[in-house]
Motif scaffolding. Structure first.
Motif: not given
Length: 94
Positions: A18-20, A10-13, A73-78
Motif C-alpha cells: 500500500r506504500g505506507l 504480513n503487516v510489513r508486506h 517468497s522474497t521478503p517485502p522490500q523496504p
C-alpha cells in the motif's frame, strides 16, 4: 512458523503493497511507533484490539494478518527512505 513471524511478515508486506510508511500506518491504526516496529521485528505480542486496528488501517480482515505465507517468497522490500516531496499548492486566482 510461529504466529509472530506470520504477523510480522504480513503487516510489513501489506504496508509495503500500500506504500505506507511505518509512520503512516501507526497514525492510521493508532499504534505507537516503537510498538509497530516491535510487531514487524517479532518482539511484541499484540492484543486482539491492536490487530483489529492494524487490519482496519490496512483494509483487511484480522485473519489475513495471521495467514501463512509462502516460505519461498522474497521478503517485502523496504520503502524509499525519507518523506515524499510536497505537491505544489494550487492557488486559483479569481
Amino acid at each position: 512458523m510461529d504466529g509472530r513471524a506470520r504477523l510480522a511478515w504480513n503487516v510489513r508486506h501489506l504496508r509495503a503493497l500500500r506504500g505506507l510508511s511505518q509512520e503512516a500506518l501507526e497514525v492510521d491504526a493508532g499504534v505507537a511507533a516503537p510498538y509497530l516496529s516491535g510487531i514487524e521485528r517479532r518482539v511484541v505480542n499484540p492484543t486482539v484490539d491492536v490487530l483489529d486496528r492494524l487490519a482496519g488501517a490496512l483494509g483487511v480482515e484480522v485473519d489475513v494478518l495471521l495467514r501463512a505465507y509462502d516460505s519461498h517468497s522474497t521478503p517485502p522490500q523496504p520503502l524509499k527512505a525519507g518523506r515524499k516531496p510536497r505537491q505544489p499548492v494550487r492557488r486559483d486566482v479569481g
